[in-house]
Design a protein around this motif. Structure first.
Motif, PDB file in Angstrom:
ATOM      1  N   VAL A  84       0.712  -1.044  -0.073  1.00 57.53           N
ATOM      2  CA  VAL A  84       0.020   0.028  -0.128  1.00 57.53           C
ATOM      3  C   VAL A  84       0.835   1.219   0.037  1.00 57.53           C
ATOM      4  N   ILE A  85       0.981   2.155  -1.037  1.00 57.79           N
ATOM      5  CA  ILE A  85       1.505   3.055  -1.021  1.00 57.79           C
ATOM      6  C   ILE A  85       0.701   4.394  -0.885  1.00 57.79           C
ATOM      7  N   GLY A  86       1.005   5.547   0.112  1.00 50.37           N
ATOM      8  CA  GLY A  86       0.300   6.647   0.289  1.00 50.37           C
ATOM      9  C   GLY A  86       0.268   7.247  -1.025  1.00 50.37           C
ATOM     10  N   GLU A  87      -0.705   7.900  -1.361  1.00 50.69           N
ATOM     11  CA  GLU A  87      -1.042   8.929  -2.570  1.00 50.69           C
ATOM     12  C   GLU A  87      -0.922  10.301  -1.981  1.00 50.69           C
ATOM     13  N   PRO A  88       0.025  11.042  -2.129  1.00 52.75           N
ATOM     14  CA  PRO A  88      -0.147  12.430  -1.765  1.00 52.75           C
ATOM     15  C   PRO A  88      -0.809  13.520  -2.671  1.00 52.75           C
ATOM     16  N   LYS A  89      -2.091  13.989  -2.066  1.00 47.83           N
ATOM     17  CA  LYS A  89      -2.823  15.040  -2.859  1.00 47.83           C
ATOM     18  C   LYS A  89      -2.801  16.225  -2.152  1.00 47.83           C
ATOM     19  N   GLN A  90      -3.120  17.500  -2.856  1.00 43.06           N
ATOM     20  CA  GLN A  90      -3.362  18.668  -2.418  1.00 43.06           C
ATOM     21  C   GLN A  90      -4.833  18.740  -1.934  1.00 43.06           C
ATOM     22  N   MET A  91      -4.967  20.019  -1.205  1.00 41.56           N
ATOM     23  CA  MET A  91      -6.431  19.941  -0.582  1.00 41.56           C
ATOM     24  C   MET A  91      -7.555  19.962  -1.632  1.00 41.56           C
ATOM     25  N   ASN A  92      -7.307  20.488  -2.848  1.00 41.68           N
ATOM     26  CA  ASN A  92      -8.222  20.356  -4.044  1.00 41.68           C
ATOM     27  C   ASN A  92      -8.130  19.054  -4.679  1.00 41.68           C
ATOM     28  N   GLY A  93      -7.516  18.193  -4.295  1.00 43.10           N
ATOM     29  CA  GLY A  93      -7.451  16.714  -4.702  1.00 43.10           C
ATOM     30  C   GLY A  93      -6.362  16.368  -5.807  1.00 43.10           C
ATOM     31  N   GLU A  94      -5.731  17.461  -6.121  1.00 37.48           N
ATOM     32  CA  GLU A  94      -4.561  17.368  -7.236  1.00 37.48           C
ATOM     33  C   GLU A  94      -3.368  16.576  -6.938  1.00 37.48           C
ATOM     34  N   PRO A  95      -2.811  16.024  -7.514  1.00 38.33           N
ATOM     35  CA  PRO A  95      -1.514  15.177  -7.092  1.00 38.33           C
ATOM     36  C   PRO A  95      -0.579  16.468  -6.589  1.00 38.33           C
ATOM     37  N   SER A  96       0.113  15.923  -5.569  1.00 41.98           N
ATOM     38  CA  SER A  96       1.082  16.784  -4.924  1.00 41.98           C
ATOM     39  C   SER A  96       2.500  16.843  -5.945  1.00 41.98           C
ATOM     40  N   GLU A  97       3.419  17.652  -5.203  1.00 37.83           N
ATOM     41  CA  GLU A  97       4.835  17.891  -6.283  1.00 37.83           C
ATOM     42  C   GLU A  97       5.328  16.458  -6.336  1.00 37.83           C
ATOM     43  N   LEU A  98       5.097  15.590  -5.242  1.00 32.26           N
ATOM     44  CA  LEU A  98       5.893  14.071  -5.603  1.00 32.26           C
ATOM     45  C   LEU A  98       4.990  13.008  -6.157  1.00 32.26           C
ATOM     46  N   GLY A  99       3.864  13.570  -6.586  1.00 29.75           N
ATOM     47  CA  GLY A  99       2.879  12.487  -7.240  1.00 29.75           C
ATOM     48  C   GLY A  99       3.583  11.770  -8.535  1.00 29.75           C
ATOM     49  N   ASP A 100       4.089  12.233  -9.253  1.00 23.51           N
ATOM     50  CA  ASP A 100       4.769  11.714 -10.384  1.00 23.51           C
ATOM     51  C   ASP A 100       5.765  10.638 -10.203  1.00 23.51           C
ATOM     52  N   VAL A 101       6.817  11.072  -9.005  1.00 24.34           N
ATOM     53  CA  VAL A 101       7.918  10.219  -8.613  1.00 24.34           C
ATOM     54  C   VAL A 101       7.171   8.958  -7.807  1.00 24.34           C
ATOM     55  N   ILE A 102       6.264   9.101  -7.302  1.00 21.23           N
ATOM     56  CA  ILE A 102       5.546   8.149  -6.448  1.00 21.23           C
ATOM     57  C   ILE A 102       4.807   7.228  -7.353  1.00 21.23           C
ATOM     58  N   ASP A 103       4.489   7.837  -8.478  1.00 17.60           N
ATOM     59  CA  ASP A 103       3.550   6.983  -9.512  1.00 17.60           C
ATOM     60  C   ASP A 103       4.535   6.061 -10.003  1.00 17.60           C
ATOM     61  N   ALA A 104       5.831   6.846 -10.590  1.00 12.56           N
ATOM     62  CA  ALA A 104       6.958   5.870 -11.100  1.00 12.56           C
ATOM     63  C   ALA A 104       7.381   4.824 -10.138  1.00 12.56           C
ATOM     64  N   PHE A 105       7.450   5.045  -8.903  1.00  8.88           N
ATOM     65  CA  PHE A 105       8.004   4.323  -7.968  1.00  8.88           C
ATOM     66  C   PHE A 105       6.982   3.063  -7.891  1.00  8.88           C
ATOM     67  N   ALA A 106       5.759   3.487  -7.908  1.00  8.91           N
ATOM     68  CA  ALA A 106       4.629   2.154  -7.792  1.00  8.91           C
ATOM     69  C   ALA A 106       4.639   1.423  -8.984  1.00  8.91           C
ATOM     70  N   LYS A 107       4.741   1.879 -10.047  1.00  5.11           N
ATOM     71  CA  LYS A 107       4.849   1.268 -11.435  1.00  5.11           C
ATOM     72  C   LYS A 107       6.109   0.372 -11.567  1.00  5.11           C
ATOM     73  N   ALA A 108       7.273   0.750 -11.131  1.00  3.55           N
ATOM     74  CA  ALA A 108       8.401  -0.014 -11.078  1.00  3.55           C
ATOM     75  C   ALA A 108       8.203  -1.263 -10.198  1.00  3.55           C
ATOM     76  N   LEU A 109       7.487  -1.106  -9.020  1.00  5.46           N
ATOM     77  CA  LEU A 109       7.113  -2.005  -8.044  1.00  5.46           C
ATOM     78  C   LEU A 109       6.564  -3.027  -8.591  1.00  5.46           C
ATOM     79  N   GLN A 110       5.453  -2.624  -9.378  1.00  2.00           N
ATOM     80  CA  GLN A 110       4.619  -3.576  -9.892  1.00  2.00           C
ATOM     81  C   GLN A 110       5.198  -4.183 -11.019  1.00  2.00           C
ATOM     82  N   GLU A 111       5.798  -3.935 -11.653  1.00  2.00           N
ATOM     83  CA  GLU A 111       6.650  -4.580 -12.804  1.00  2.00           C
ATOM     84  C   GLU A 111       7.822  -5.454 -12.355  1.00  2.00           C
ATOM     85  N   LYS A 112       8.190  -5.183 -11.222  1.00  2.00           N
ATOM     86  CA  LYS A 112       9.333  -5.957 -10.508  1.00  2.00           C
ATOM     87  C   LYS A 112       8.707  -7.192  -9.755  1.00  2.00           C
ATOM     88  N   TYR A 113       7.478  -6.924  -9.256  1.00  2.00           N
ATOM     89  CA  TYR A 113       6.710  -7.814  -8.385  1.00  2.00           C
ATOM     90  C   TYR A 113       5.265  -7.970  -8.894  1.00  2.00           C
TER      91      TYR A 113
END
Length: 137
Positions: A54-83
């Protein structure tokens, strides 16, 4: 049954929490430097059976992704591919750090211990994991 593991991904530090094998209780595990996260996960998965990450999904108050959103998305995708046999899921992590800090106050931790940002990250990962467990009920 296998454990669930949660990640509160941060720029510098990442909090990690796990469940018991029956996935009933979420407990803080540790906090690692983010640059050490991948080797930590690889080692953990060699030694423990994990069905879900389970990976935390950081969002701003308006529901938009936070500044780390793209980095965490890439991390989650890499984990899914590896495992591919491990379910990777995301949980909204808004307010988890504030909730973690409040938990520290409520549990009576001293001011010096409440300044420990690594502990805040670990507790936030535990809150993320508990949110996931509660959503399954």
């Amino acid at each position: 049954m296998a454990r669930a593991l949660s990640i509160d991904y941060g720029k510098k530090r990442t909090g990690i929490a796990v469940t018991d094998p029956l996935q009933l209780i979420a407990s803080g595990l540790t906090t690692v430097n983010t640059y050490e996260l991948v080797p930590f996960i690889e080692n953990y998965l060699r030694n423990e059976e994990v069905s879900t990450i389970v990976i935390g999904e950081p969002k701003q108050m308006n529901g938009e992704p936070s500044e780390l959103g793209d980095v965490i998305d890439a991390f989650a995708k890499a984990l899914q591919e590896k495992y591919p046999s491990i379910e990777i899921t995301r949980v909204d992590e808004r307010f988890t750090s504030k909730m973690a800090f409040k938990t520290m106050i409520d549990s009576g931790l001293s001011k010096s211990k409440r300044r420990n940002k690594a502990l805040v990250d670990e507790i936030a990962a535990t809150i993320i994991l508990q949110t996931f467990l509660d959503s399954k009920m």
